[in-house]
Scaffold this motif. Structure first.
Motif, PDB file in Angstrom:
ATOM      1  N   SER A 181       1.010  -1.092  -0.065  1.00 56.84           N
ATOM      2  CA  SER A 181       0.134  -0.105   0.005  1.00 56.84           C
ATOM      3  C   SER A 181       0.914   1.278  -0.091  1.00 56.84           C
ATOM      4  O   SER A 181       0.625   2.229  -0.743  1.00 56.84           O
ATOM      5  CB  SER A 181      -0.979   0.192   1.115  1.00 56.84           C
ATOM      6  N   ASP A 210       2.541   1.408  -3.419  1.00 61.30           N
ATOM      7  CA  ASP A 210       1.710   1.844  -4.606  1.00 61.30           C
ATOM      8  C   ASP A 210       1.191   3.160  -4.449  1.00 61.30           C
ATOM      9  O   ASP A 210       1.109   3.912  -5.265  1.00 61.30           O
ATOM     10  CB  ASP A 210       0.423   0.902  -4.371  1.00 61.30           C
ATOM     11  N   THR A 211       1.085   3.913  -3.317  1.00 59.85           N
ATOM     12  CA  THR A 211       0.721   5.113  -3.066  1.00 59.85           C
ATOM     13  C   THR A 211       1.991   6.134  -3.475  1.00 59.85           C
ATOM     14  O   THR A 211       1.704   7.141  -4.206  1.00 59.85           O
ATOM     15  CB  THR A 211       0.562   5.514  -1.258  1.00 59.85           C
ATOM     16  N   LYS A 245       3.953   5.238  -5.943  1.00 60.54           N
ATOM     17  CA  LYS A 245       3.910   5.053  -7.429  1.00 60.54           C
ATOM     18  C   LYS A 245       3.022   6.365  -7.919  1.00 60.54           C
ATOM     19  O   LYS A 245       3.142   6.891  -8.876  1.00 60.54           O
ATOM     20  CB  LYS A 245       3.614   4.013  -7.765  1.00 60.54           C
ATOM     21  N   MET A 246       1.949   6.379  -7.420  1.00 63.45           N
ATOM     22  CA  MET A 246       0.883   7.174  -7.985  1.00 63.45           C
ATOM     23  C   MET A 246       1.468   8.533  -7.484  1.00 63.45           C
ATOM     24  O   MET A 246       1.028   9.371  -8.675  1.00 63.45           O
ATOM     25  CB  MET A 246      -0.437   6.934  -7.312  1.00 63.45           C
ATOM     26  N   SER A 272       5.726  -5.414  -5.544  1.00 64.51           N
ATOM     27  CA  SER A 272       5.331  -4.005  -6.158  1.00 64.51           C
ATOM     28  C   SER A 272       6.841  -3.258  -6.367  1.00 64.51           C
ATOM     29  O   SER A 272       6.839  -2.393  -7.294  1.00 64.51           O
ATOM     30  CB  SER A 272       4.661  -3.161  -5.201  1.00 64.51           C
ATOM     31  N   THR A 294       0.128   0.032 -10.380  1.00 63.74           N
ATOM     32  CA  THR A 294      -0.061   0.224  -9.083  1.00 63.74           C
ATOM     33  C   THR A 294      -1.562   0.163  -9.082  1.00 63.74           C
ATOM     34  O   THR A 294      -2.352   0.124 -10.046  1.00 63.74           O
ATOM     35  CB  THR A 294       0.275   1.893  -8.682  1.00 63.74           C
ATOM     36  N   TYR A 353       5.470   3.666 -13.414  1.00 61.03           N
ATOM     37  CA  TYR A 353       5.436   2.978 -12.050  1.00 61.03           C
ATOM     38  C   TYR A 353       6.431   2.161 -11.875  1.00 61.03           C
ATOM     39  O   TYR A 353       6.433   1.601 -10.820  1.00 61.03           O
ATOM     40  CB  TYR A 353       3.907   2.413 -12.014  1.00 61.03           C
TER      41      TYR A 353
END
Length: 385
Positions: free
Chosen positions: A97, A100-101, A103-104, A142, A148, A166
């Motif tokens: 999490s 992924d955060t 990456k965005m 990840s 993501t 990403y």
């Protein structure tokens, strides 16, 4: 021709975190912004990273409010915090999490767009800020992927976002960071990694390169995950599962995942089941249904995992694989959706929408046996029961 996407700067093994300053230097990065969650901040790991960088002459700013199944709201909060300074990279520290955060946020820091506009099948290849991934769980992969997943909390949709933007520039893969993982998290993330490897191998987009990574990952994870669950301080098991998760991440980032992941994301979005756990719930039954589409490939998985012999016919080896997956779920305590306590009426009512969202993700189209919406609804019912 096969196009490959891999992190260019990798540090792998026990103590790899100590090489973070050197990896940043080699990548030409000087002003990091770190995203993590409250647990990592309170555990002392964030302080350790900050001290490592400070002693190397690198000052760190951090956002510590990343949430599980990262939402658009949490991404925007992190983006606002990043814009209060000047940064050339974003570090994701924690499980899937926070990474992924990160990456965005790295993409939105450079491009004037929204997560909803970036969801698949759109491909975001134009880079944002550089991404540095430091996983503290062994499973999501990840740190090796160009994907993501961000949740739109207004629609309960887990949006799969893909593209070279990403892809982490630096991956710090240090199994010592996983030694404190509890049994349930170890089991769920490890099964997530096993699913990555298995689906990458049977994917219609597989290549000889991804095959090699996927098979090696399967063998490692299958052998060592039980020990990592029951003996959390077992360095050999933790190292093997962590390396297997990284290998599986590189495999599925280039070959893609398939039906298990396509069906898993809606369960996570609507019922807030951890991603690895929902994968584990699905894996045996989806594998059983998919077998006719790739008998030889599933049989190879069974042989590499040490479940079937070279003399076993492919059909027998495939059946052995499915039986072993069911037994492994029982061994590591994976519940069904029903025994986990999900609401039966809500599950049944959401089946058409979940099937639609699974298909829209694109992952089921990579499956060796391609389902339609009715097939997916029937599979959800089978998994429930």
């Amino acid at each position: 021709m096969t196009a490959l996407y891999l992190p260019p700067f990798v540090r792998l093994g026990g103590g790899a975190l100590n090489d973070l300053p050197d990896a940043l230097r080699l990548a030409g990065l000087k002003t990091p912004f770190l995203i993590t969650d409250q647990f990592m901040a309170s555990s002392g790991l964030l302080d350790r990273v900050s001290t490592l960088l400070h002693e190397a002459g690198i000052e760190l700013r951090a956002f510590t409010d990343a949430v599980p199944d990262p939402t658009i709201t949490s991404v925007n909060a992190a983006l606002t915090a990043l814009r209060e300074g000047r940064h050339d990279c974003v570090i994701g520290l924690g499980g899937g999490s926070p990474i992924d955060t990160a990456k965005m946020v790295a993409v939105l820091a450079v491009h004037d767009t929204t997560p909803a506009s970036l969801r698949a099948p759109f491909m975001q290849d134009e880079p944002g800020l550089a991404i540095v991934a430091i996983p503290t769980t062994a499973g999501t992969g990840s740190e090796a992927t160009r994907v993501t997943v961000i949740t739109d909390e207004t629609t309960d949709e887990k949006m799969l976002c893909m593209g070279a933007a990403y892809q982490p520039r630096i991956a710090i893969v240090d199994y010592e960071l996983t030694l404190s993982m509890p049994q349930r998290l170890t089991a769920d993330t490890g099964t997530d990694a096993l699913t990555h490897a298995l689906e990458a191998y049977v994917s219609r987009r597989a290549s000889p390169f991804t095959d090699a990574l996927a098979l090696t990952a399967m063998a490692r994870i299958w052998k060592y995950l039980p020990a990592a669950c029951t003996d959390p301080g077992n360095h050999e098991a933790r190292a093997a599962v962590m390396q297997g998760a990284f290998e599986a991440g590189m495999a599925f980032s280039n070959a893609s995942v398939a039906l298990v992941h396509g069906m898993s994301r809606p369960i996570g979005a609507h019922f807030h089941v951890a991603h690895g756990l929902s994968n584990a719930m699905l894996l045996p039954e989806i594998t059983a249904w998919s077998l006719p589409g790739a008998k030889q490939r599933y049989a190879t998985c069974a042989r590499v995992m040490g479940l079937a012999g070279e003399d076993d016919p492919d059909s027998v080896a495939g059946a052995i694989l499915v039986d072993a997956l069911r037994k492994r779920n029982a061994e590591i305590g994976v519940p069904s959706p029903r025994t986990f306590g999900l609401n039966a009426a809500r599950w049944d009512n959401l089946l058409p929408l979940m099937a639609e969202q699974a298909l829209a993700s694109g992952s089921p189209a990579n499956n060796p046996r391609i389902p339609d919406a009715d097939d997916i609804i029937e599979l959800y019912r089978r998994v429930w029961a």
